[in-house]
Design a protein around this motif. Sequence first.
Motif, PDB file in Angstrom:
ATOM      1  N   VAL A  97      41.533  30.811   4.706  1.00  0.00           N
ATOM      2  CA  VAL A  97      42.849  30.805   4.069  1.00  0.00           C
ATOM      3  C   VAL A  97      43.462  32.200   4.205  1.00  0.00           C
ATOM      4  O   VAL A  97      42.777  33.214   4.043  1.00  0.00           O
ATOM      5  N   SER A  98      44.741  32.254   4.479  1.00  0.00           N
ATOM      6  CA  SER A  98      45.425  33.531   4.651  1.00  0.00           C
ATOM      7  C   SER A  98      45.344  34.382   3.379  1.00  0.00           C
ATOM      8  O   SER A  98      45.524  33.891   2.270  1.00  0.00           O
ATOM      9  N   GLU A  99      45.075  35.692   3.567  1.00  0.00           N
ATOM     10  CA  GLU A  99      45.068  36.652   2.471  1.00  0.00           C
ATOM     11  C   GLU A  99      45.989  37.811   2.892  1.00  0.00           C
ATOM     12  O   GLU A  99      45.586  38.705   3.626  1.00  0.00           O
ATOM     13  N   PRO A 100      47.246  37.761   2.455  1.00  0.00           N
ATOM     14  CA  PRO A 100      48.236  38.742   2.923  1.00  0.00           C
ATOM     15  C   PRO A 100      48.090  40.143   2.314  1.00  0.00           C
ATOM     16  O   PRO A 100      48.657  41.097   2.850  1.00  0.00           O
ATOM     17  N   ASP A 101      47.329  40.292   1.248  1.00  0.00           N
ATOM     18  CA  ASP A 101      47.233  41.574   0.558  1.00  0.00           C
ATOM     19  C   ASP A 101      46.148  42.455   1.201  1.00  0.00           C
ATOM     20  O   ASP A 101      44.957  42.179   1.071  1.00  0.00           O
ATOM     21  N   ASP A 102      46.582  43.519   1.877  1.00  0.00           N
ATOM     22  CA  ASP A 102      45.644  44.431   2.531  1.00  0.00           C
ATOM     23  C   ASP A 102      44.623  44.999   1.547  1.00  0.00           C
ATOM     24  O   ASP A 102      43.448  45.171   1.891  1.00  0.00           O
ATOM     25  N   ASN A 103      45.066  45.309   0.339  1.00  0.00           N
ATOM     26  CA  ASN A 103      44.156  45.901  -0.644  1.00  0.00           C
ATOM     27  C   ASN A 103      43.029  44.938  -1.021  1.00  0.00           C
ATOM     28  O   ASN A 103      41.880  45.359  -1.186  1.00  0.00           O
ATOM     29  N   VAL A 104      43.351  43.667  -1.155  1.00  0.00           N
ATOM     30  CA  VAL A 104      42.328  42.656  -1.440  1.00  0.00           C
ATOM     31  C   VAL A 104      41.351  42.588  -0.264  1.00  0.00           C
ATOM     32  O   VAL A 104      40.128  42.582  -0.454  1.00  0.00           O
ATOM     33  N   CYS A 105      41.888  42.565   0.941  1.00  0.00           N
ATOM     34  CA  CYS A 105      41.041  42.492   2.138  1.00  0.00           C
ATOM     35  C   CYS A 105      40.116  43.698   2.217  1.00  0.00           C
ATOM     36  O   CYS A 105      38.912  43.551   2.469  1.00  0.00           O
ATOM     37  N   LEU A 106      40.653  44.877   2.004  1.00  0.00           N
ATOM     38  CA  LEU A 106      39.847  46.094   2.080  1.00  0.00           C
ATOM     39  C   LEU A 106      38.770  46.125   1.004  1.00  0.00           C
ATOM     40  O   LEU A 106      37.644  46.574   1.252  1.00  0.00           O
ATOM     41  N   LYS A 107      39.103  45.633  -0.181  1.00  0.00           N
ATOM     42  CA  LYS A 107      38.114  45.587  -1.261  1.00  0.00           C
ATOM     43  C   LYS A 107      36.971  44.634  -0.901  1.00  0.00           C
ATOM     44  O   LYS A 107      35.797  44.959  -1.072  1.00  0.00           O
ATOM     45  N   LYS A 108      37.312  43.450  -0.393  1.00  0.00           N
ATOM     46  CA  LYS A 108      36.285  42.472   0.002  1.00  0.00           C
ATOM     47  C   LYS A 108      35.425  43.017   1.145  1.00  0.00           C
ATOM     48  O   LYS A 108      34.204  42.819   1.168  1.00  0.00           O
ATOM     49  N   ILE A 109      36.057  43.710   2.078  1.00  0.00           N
ATOM     50  CA  ILE A 109      35.315  44.301   3.195  1.00  0.00           C
ATOM     51  C   ILE A 109      34.373  45.388   2.685  1.00  0.00           C
ATOM     52  O   ILE A 109      33.209  45.453   3.097  1.00  0.00           O
ATOM     53  N   ALA A 110      34.849  46.237   1.797  1.00  0.00           N
ATOM     54  CA  ALA A 110      34.005  47.309   1.250  1.00  0.00           C
ATOM     55  C   ALA A 110      32.785  46.723   0.540  1.00  0.00           C
ATOM     56  O   ALA A 110      31.665  47.231   0.696  1.00  0.00           O
ATOM     57  N   GLU A 111      32.985  45.660  -0.216  1.00  0.00           N
ATOM     58  CA  GLU A 111      31.868  45.003  -0.909  1.00  0.00           C
ATOM     59  C   GLU A 111      30.874  44.407   0.085  1.00  0.00           C
ATOM     60  O   GLU A 111      29.656  44.567  -0.062  1.00  0.00           O
ATOM     61  N   ALA A 112      31.390  43.731   1.097  1.00  0.00           N
ATOM     62  CA  ALA A 112      30.524  43.106   2.106  1.00  0.00           C
ATOM     63  C   ALA A 112      29.779  44.165   2.914  1.00  0.00           C
ATOM     64  O   ALA A 112      28.601  43.977   3.246  1.00  0.00           O
ATOM     65  N   LEU A 113      30.443  45.253   3.206  1.00  0.00           N
ATOM     66  CA  LEU A 113      29.810  46.332   3.959  1.00  0.00           C
ATOM     67  C   LEU A 113      28.660  46.939   3.159  1.00  0.00           C
ATOM     68  O   LEU A 113      27.574  47.176   3.696  1.00  0.00           O
ATOM     69  N   GLN A 114      28.885  47.158   1.881  1.00  0.00           N
ATOM     70  CA  GLN A 114      27.816  47.698   1.033  1.00  0.00           C
ATOM     71  C   GLN A 114      26.637  46.725   0.972  1.00  0.00           C
ATOM     72  O   GLN A 114      25.479  47.135   1.072  1.00  0.00           O
ATOM     73  N   THR A 115      26.922  45.452   0.832  1.00  0.00           N
ATOM     74  CA  THR A 115      25.866  44.442   0.819  1.00  0.00           C
ATOM     75  C   THR A 115      25.101  44.444   2.142  1.00  0.00           C
ATOM     76  O   THR A 115      23.865  44.383   2.161  1.00  0.00           O
ATOM     77  N   ALA A 116      25.827  44.535   3.243  1.00  0.00           N
ATOM     78  CA  ALA A 116      25.186  44.553   4.564  1.00  0.00           C
ATOM     79  C   ALA A 116      24.262  45.765   4.705  1.00  0.00           C
ATOM     80  O   ALA A 116      23.156  45.651   5.249  1.00  0.00           O
ATOM     81  N   LYS A 117      24.704  46.904   4.217  1.00  0.00           N
ATOM     82  CA  LYS A 117      23.873  48.115   4.305  1.00  0.00           C
ATOM     83  C   LYS A 117      22.588  47.958   3.500  1.00  0.00           C
ATOM     84  O   LYS A 117      21.500  48.315   3.970  1.00  0.00           O
ATOM     85  N   VAL A 118      22.703  47.427   2.295  1.00  0.00           N
ATOM     86  CA  VAL A 118      21.517  47.225   1.442  1.00  0.00           C
ATOM     87  C   VAL A 118      20.575  46.210   2.088  1.00  0.00           C
ATOM     88  O   VAL A 118      19.355  46.441   2.179  1.00  0.00           O
ATOM     89  N   ASP A 119      21.125  45.096   2.556  1.00  0.00           N
ATOM     90  CA  ASP A 119      20.299  44.063   3.178  1.00  0.00           C
ATOM     91  C   ASP A 119      19.628  44.575   4.450  1.00  0.00           C
ATOM     92  O   ASP A 119      18.474  44.242   4.732  1.00  0.00           O
ATOM     93  N   THR A 120      20.334  45.389   5.203  1.00  0.00           N
ATOM     94  CA  THR A 120      19.772  45.955   6.429  1.00  0.00           C
ATOM     95  C   THR A 120      18.606  46.883   6.102  1.00  0.00           C
ATOM     96  O   THR A 120      17.550  46.816   6.744  1.00  0.00           O
ATOM     97  N   ALA A 121      18.777  47.725   5.092  1.00  0.00           N
ATOM     98  CA  ALA A 121      17.697  48.642   4.693  1.00  0.00           C
ATOM     99  C   ALA A 121      16.474  47.861   4.210  1.00  0.00           C
ATOM    100  O   ALA A 121      15.333  48.196   4.578  1.00  0.00           O
ATOM    101  N   GLU A 122      16.699  46.832   3.415  1.00  0.00           N
ATOM    102  CA  GLU A 122      15.582  46.012   2.913  1.00  0.00           C
ATOM    103  C   GLU A 122      14.858  45.316   4.064  1.00  0.00           C
ATOM    104  O   GLU A 122      13.628  45.289   4.119  1.00  0.00           O
ATOM    105  N   LEU A 123      15.637  44.746   4.978  1.00  0.00           N
ATOM    106  CA  LEU A 123      15.025  44.020   6.091  1.00  0.00           C
ATOM    107  C   LEU A 123      14.304  44.977   7.036  1.00  0.00           C
ATOM    108  O   LEU A 123      13.232  44.647   7.549  1.00  0.00           O
ATOM    109  N   GLU A 124      14.852  46.153   7.246  1.00  0.00           N
ATOM    110  CA  GLU A 124      14.188  47.112   8.124  1.00  0.00           C
ATOM    111  C   GLU A 124      12.814  47.487   7.564  1.00  0.00           C
ATOM    112  O   GLU A 124      11.835  47.580   8.312  1.00  0.00           O
ATOM    113  N   LYS A 125      12.717  47.665   6.255  1.00  0.00           N
ATOM    114  CA  LYS A 125      11.414  47.960   5.634  1.00  0.00           C
ATOM    115  C   LYS A 125      10.435  46.815   5.886  1.00  0.00           C
ATOM    116  O   LYS A 125       9.267  47.037   6.232  1.00  0.00           O
TER     117      LYS A 125
END
Length: 134
Positions: A97-125
């Motif tokens: 679904v379209s999300e026209p608000d850049d700030n919402v998109c950036l916030k969701k991306i920042a959250e997903a990026l942080q999750t990806a970093k944590v998951d990557t560190a856990e999986l690498e161990k």
Amino acid sequence: MPDFGDHVDNGIFSQILEMDESDHDRDFSEPLVFNFFEQAQETFVKMDAALAARDLNELSTLGHFLKGSSATLGFNKIRDSCQVVQQYGHKLTVDGVSEPDDNVCLKKIAEALQTAKVDTAELEKKMRKFFGAE
């Protein structure tokens, strides 16, 4: 094979392991896995820069790139977070679904990026332990 939980699709990962000469000689799978972790760290640095620059298009491209690499190895949690980055970089929710608000998109991306970093560190161990590379 150890239980990697929901981090790894065991079906896909076992196919990667089958390409090794033996269970004791992981000359194919081990470098492939650890090269992925190096690639992920490099991509996270680029994502951080794109996030700081508010560059949604670059974030989408980088999310797509890392999603593909993680999916190939069966690394589900990383793949899923990268899908979020890719979608919101295109200004779309995960449901398309379209999300026209850049700030919402950036916030969701920042959250997903942080999750990806944590998951990557856990999986690498877990992978270091699996391959005896601790």
